[in-house]
Design a protein around this motif. Structure first.
Motif, PDB file in Angstrom:
ATOM      1  N   LEU A   1      -0.809  -8.487  12.878  1.00  0.00           N
ATOM      2  CA  LEU A   1      -0.809  -8.741  11.435  1.00  0.00           C
ATOM      3  C   LEU A   1      -0.320  -7.544  10.638  1.00  0.00           C
ATOM      4  O   LEU A   1       0.262  -7.705   9.557  1.00  0.00           O
ATOM      5  N   LYS A   2      -0.546  -6.342  11.157  1.00  0.00           N
ATOM      6  CA  LYS A   2      -0.112  -5.139  10.442  1.00  0.00           C
ATOM      7  C   LYS A   2       1.397  -5.118  10.252  1.00  0.00           C
ATOM      8  O   LYS A   2       1.911  -4.486   9.321  1.00  0.00           O
TER       9      LYS A   2
ATOM     10  N   TYR B   1       6.927  -9.586   0.710  1.00  0.00           N
ATOM     11  CA  TYR B   1       5.707  -9.149   1.390  1.00  0.00           C
ATOM     12  C   TYR B   1       4.549 -10.082   1.038  1.00  0.00           C
ATOM     13  O   TYR B   1       4.521 -10.669  -0.044  1.00  0.00           O
ATOM     14  N   PRO B   2       3.592 -10.237   1.939  1.00  0.00           N
ATOM     15  CA  PRO B   2       2.447 -11.102   1.622  1.00  0.00           C
ATOM     16  C   PRO B   2       1.598 -10.488   0.514  1.00  0.00           C
ATOM     17  O   PRO B   2       1.387  -9.268   0.484  1.00  0.00           O
TER      18      PRO B   2
ATOM     19  N   LYS C   1      -2.708 -12.138   2.768  1.00  0.00           N
ATOM     20  CA  LYS C   1      -3.259 -11.240   3.783  1.00  0.00           C
ATOM     21  C   LYS C   1      -4.708 -11.601   4.114  1.00  0.00           C
ATOM     22  O   LYS C   1      -5.113 -11.591   5.291  1.00  0.00           O
TER      23      LYS C   1
ATOM     24  N   CYS D   1       4.793 -13.507  12.741  1.00  0.00           N
ATOM     25  CA  CYS D   1       4.816 -12.247  11.992  1.00  0.00           C
ATOM     26  C   CYS D   1       6.116 -11.480  12.222  1.00  0.00           C
ATOM     27  O   CYS D   1       6.658 -10.864  11.293  1.00  0.00           O
TER      28      CYS D   1
ATOM     29  N   GLU E   1       2.940  -6.259   6.721  1.00  0.00           N
ATOM     30  CA  GLU E   1       2.692  -5.490   5.505  1.00  0.00           C
ATOM     31  C   GLU E   1       3.269  -4.085   5.580  1.00  0.00           C
ATOM     32  O   GLU E   1       2.921  -3.225   4.773  1.00  0.00           O
TER      33      GLU E   1
END
Length: 668
Positions: free
Chosen positions: A101-102, A61-62, A67, A47, A105
Motif C-alpha cells: 500500500l505504501k 494520488y489517493p 487511503k 497498486c 502514496e
C-alpha cells in the motif's frame, strides 16, 4: 509547514528509482507466495498499476478517504484469511500488505526511503518460513534491487541509467560481504528474548502423538525431508537404523496413542553396554517436541529431556532447523528390573473387541509358556502365512485386528506392529508400538544419511524379566527388503512408491547422472544447514577454540573489534585509493591514456599539451588515429567544461583506444 508544502519542497522520485522499487517489490513478495493469501497478490498488481499511472500523469494520488479505505480493506482481508490480526503469520501478511500500500502514496524521496527500509525488513521475514540455501541465494536479488532503488534516489550521473545503478549496488553488496562474514563468525550467539511460534498455516507432515495404520501409509507417500545424520565413525548397517521418535502405549480398538506425559517424565533406567555410536542430527522443523535417535540415546544438550520410554524430547517444539549431538548404545539393557506397576499400562487392551485375536493369544500362551518362544511363534506366523506388504490395504471393520490377522492379511508396517502388540498383550506380555523412521539414504559425497517421510516405520517392543525391553520387527518377516533395501524395493511389485509425486527426482535414482546431480545438491543443502544454520553457541565456541585456543568473552570482543576495524580500514583504502597520484578522475584517465601510448612507443614530451600530444600520436599511429583523437576531444570537452562532466565517457573512449591498439603490446 503543511504536508503538501513539505512534499513540494523535496525532490521527486527519479524514474530509475521507481522502476527498481517496482522490481524490488515483486522480488520481495516472491518468497512469500506460498503462504500469502491471493488477495495480497491482487492488491500488489492493483497498486503497482496505479503507481505507474500516477507517474504517467494519468491518475492522481489517493486522498485521505481512499487511503483509509485501503487500510481497512487490508486489515479486514488479514482478519478473514488468518482469523486474527495478532500472531506471526498474520503479522507477516499485514506487513506485506503495508509494504504494497505504501507504493501508491510515494511522493518524495523520504517516502521512497521508508518503502526501501520496509522492504529490507520484509526480506528478513521470509526466513521465518524458509531458511534453505535456495531461499538465502534468492534473497540477494531483492536486496540488490532495493540497493539499486536507494542509489537511484540520489541525484547523480546514475539517476537515469539503470544498469550502472545495479552494478554499483552489486559492488556495494560485495564490499559488505567481508564484514558480514566477520560478524557471522565472531559475533556472540545470543539466546532470543522471546520465542516465535511456527506460522499457523504452514503445513506440517510427520508423525503425530497418535497413530492408525493409515497415518503411516500416508506418510510413506511423501518425500519431504525429516532429518540428516552424520556419524563420527563407520555407519551402522541399514537393518540397525531404527530411529525412535515416540512410543504408543494406549489402544482404543482403532487408534494407538501416547501415554500421559506424567508417566513419561520419570528418568529411564538402563545400563550402558558396548561402544557407543556418536553422531549428530540436523532435524527439520516439525512443530513437535520429540526428537529422533537410535536406541539407547543420550544427549548433553540442556533443553533435551530423556523420557522413561527411552525417547528424547525437547522442552519446546522444534519450530526451526535444529542440530543436536547424540550418543547411542544399541546393546544397552533397558529397564531389566522394571516394577509391575510401571508395566501395567503396557498390558492395557479395550474391554471388548477382536475376540479371535484374543483367543489365538490364549492358545499361544497355553502352547508356549516362555515369553521369548511365544514372541518367536508370532514372528514365524507372519513369515510363513500368506501375509502381504502394501500401501493399499483392504478396508477393515470394527474388529480391525481380527480382520487383518484372519481375513485381509495385507497391510503396512503399522498393521503388523499394532496387531503383534495386541496379541502379546492379550497373552500377558507387556508390549508397545514404537513409531519413528527406519533406514535412510547414504549420500556418498557428504557421508551422511538422509531420512525422509517415506522412511516412516513402526515396530514392537516387549518386556522380558532380566533382559528388559527387546525390539522386534514383524514387518521384516513379511517384507525383509523394506528393512534391508528400502521402501522403493519393497513396493516394486505394485509400483506405488511416490506414485502421487511423478516429478520427484527420488523416483529416478536409477538414472546415474540425474541421481548424481540430486545428491550433489542435497550435499550443498546439508553443508548450508550444518555450517551456517547450525552455527550456534556451542558450534561457535568449538570452532573458535579449534583455531584460536582458549576463547572467552573478552577475546571474542577483541577479535570482533580488531577484525572489524581492520576490514573497515581495508575497505576505506580501497574506496579512497590514497596511493593514486591524481585525485581528479579526468586527469587520472588522461594519465592512463598517456601511459598506454607510451607502451606503444609514443612518449609525451615535456610541456606538450594534450591536443599536440594527441596529434603527434595520431601521426605516429595512423591505424589508431581516430580512436586517439576521439579520446583527446572527449578529454578537452570534459576538462574545459565544454560539456557536462561524464567520467564514464572518458573511460569508454580509453577502452575503445585500448581495443584498437595491437594487443601484443598493450598491458593496460
Amino acid at each position: 509547514m503543511s504536508g503538501t508544502k513539505l512534499a513540494a519542497s523535496q525532490p521527486p522520485i527519479p524514474r530509475i528509482s521507481l522502476t527498481w522499487l517496482l522490481v524490488a517489490q515483486a522480488l520481495v513478495i516472491v518468497p512469500h507466495i506460498g503462504h500469502l493469501p491471493l488477495w495480497v497478490l491482487a492488491l500488489w498488481l492493483f497498486c503497482a498499476g496505479w503507481r505507474v499511472q500516477i507517474f504517467r500523469m494519468r491518475a492522481g494520488y489517493p486522498n485521505a478517504w481512499a487511503k483509509a479505505g485501503l487500510m481497512l480493506a487490508a486489515g479486514a482481508g488479514v482478519l478473514l484469511s488468518r482469523g486474527s490480526l495478532i500472531g506471526l503469520d498474520a503479522g507477516v501478511v499485514l506487513l506485506i500488505a503495508a509494504f504494497v500500500l505504501k507504493l501508491v502514496e510515494l511522493r518524495t524521496q523520504r517516502d521512497a526511503l521508508v518503502l526501501i527500509f520496509l522492504g529490507f525488513f520484509c526480506v528478513v521475514t521470509a526466513y521465518l518460513f524458509d531458511d534453505s540455501l535456495t531461499a538465502a541465494a534468492f534473497s540477494a536479488l531483492p536486496i540488490s534491487a532495493l540497493l539499486a532503488a536507494l542509489i537511484g534516489l540520489q541525484q547523480s550521473h546514475l539517476a537515469m541509467r539503470p544498469w550502472p545503478t545495479l552494478r554499483l549496488a552489486l559492488v556495494m553488496l560485495a564490499q559488505a560481504l567481508p564484514l558480514m562474514l566477520l560478524l557471522f563468525v565472531f559475533f556472540p550467539r545470543l539466546a532470543p528474548l522471546w520465542s516465535l511460534p511456527n506460522p499457523g498455516n504452514q503445513a506440517r507432515t510427520g508423525l503425530s502423538d497418535s497413530m492408525t495404520p493409515a497415518d503411516i501409509a500416508e506418510l510413506s507417500k511423501s518425500a519431504e525431508l525429516v532429518f540428516r545424520a552424520t556419524f563420527d565413525g563407520p555407519l551402522p548397517e541399514r537393518n540397525q537404523l531404527y530411529w525412535r521418535a515416540l512410543t504408543f502405549e494406549q489402544f482404543d480398538g482403532r487408534r494407538w496413542s501416547q501415554a500421559p506425559v506424567g508417566q513419561l517424565l520419570a528418568p529411564p533406567t538402563w545400563s550402558k553396554n558396548g561402544s557407543p555410536l556418536t553422531y549428530s542430527i540436523i532435524m527439520q522443523p516439525s512443530g513437535q517436541n520429540w526428537l529422533f535417535a537410535l536406541d539407547v540415546a543420550q544427549s548433553n544438550a540442556a533443553d533435551i529431556q530423556h523420557m522413561s520410554d527411552f525417547s528424547l524430547q525437547r522442552k519446546l517444539p522444534v519450530e526451526q532447523t535444529l542440530q543436536y549431538a547424540v550418543n547411542s548404545w544399541p546393546t544397552a539393557l533397558r529397564a531389566p528390573a522394571a516394577l509391575s506397576a510401571s508395566l501395567a499400562h503396557d498390558l492395557q487392551l479395550p474391554a471388548s473387541g477382536d475376540p479371535r485375536s484374543r483367543a489365538w493369544a490364549a492358545e499361544l500362551r497355553a502352547q508356549y509358556p516362555s515369553n521369548a518362544a511365544l514372541v518367536q511363534q508370532v514372528l514365524t506366523h507372519f513369515n510363513r502365512e500368506p501375509f502381504g506388504y502394501t500401501l493399499k490395504p483392504p478396508p477393515v471393520g470394527v474388529n480391525s485386528i481380527d480382520e487383518f490377522l484372519f481375513r485381509t492379511r495385507r497391510g503396512f508396517c503399522a498393521h503388523y506392529a499394532g496387531a503383534m502388540t495386541f496379541v502379546l498383550r492379550a497373552a500377558g506380555i507387556p508390549a508397545r508400538v514404537v513409531a519413528g523412521y527406519q533406514g535412510g539414504e547414504l549420500n556418498p559425497a557428504g557421508r551422511f544419511l538422509t531420512v525422509r517421510q517415506f522412511d516412516a516405520h513402526a515396530w514392537v517392543e516387549y518386556w522380558q524379566a532380566g533382559q528388559g525391553w527387546i525390539s522386534v520387527d514383524p514387518t521384516f518377516q513379511v517384507a525383509p527388503e523394506r528393512i534391508e533395501q528400502g521402501l522403493e524395493q519393497a513396493l516394486s511389485a505394485e509400483q506405488s512408491f511416490l506414485a502421487d509425486s511423478p516429478l520427484s527426482l527420488l523416483r529416478y535414482r536409477n538414472i546415474g547422472w540425474l541421481n548424481t546431480v540430486r545428491q550433489g545438491w542435497d550435499n550443498l543443502n546439508y553443508g548450508w544447514q550444518r555450517w551456517v544454520l547450525g552455527y550456534q553457541t556451542e558450534q561457535q565456541l568449538r570452532f573458535l577454540q579449534r583455531w584460536f585456543g582458549r576463547m572467552d568473552s573478552q577475546l571474542l570482543l577483541l577479535a570482533l573489534v580488531g577484525g572489524g576495524g581492520l576490514l573497515l580500514g581495508v575497505l576505506t583504502l580501497f574506496l579512497f585509493k590514497p596511493w593514486r597520484r591524481e585525485q581528479d578522475p579526468r586527469l587520472r584517465q588522461f594519465l592512463r591514456f598517456q601511459g598506454l601510448l607510451a607502451r606503444h612507443g609514443v612518449q609525451r614530451l615535456p610541456a606538450e599539451g594534450p591536443r599536440a600530444f594527441a596529434l603527434r600520436a595520431a601521426a605516429e599511429l595512423p591505424a589508431q588515429s581516430a580512436a586517439i583523437q576521439h579520446f583527446a576531444a572527449a578529454f578537452e570537452a570534459q576538462q574545459y567544461a565544454l560539456s557536462h562532466p561524464d567520467p564514464l565517457a572518458l573511460r569508454r573512449a580509453l577502452a575503445t583506444l585500448r581495443r584498437a591498439l595491437p594487443w601484443r603490446f598493450s598491458r593496460g
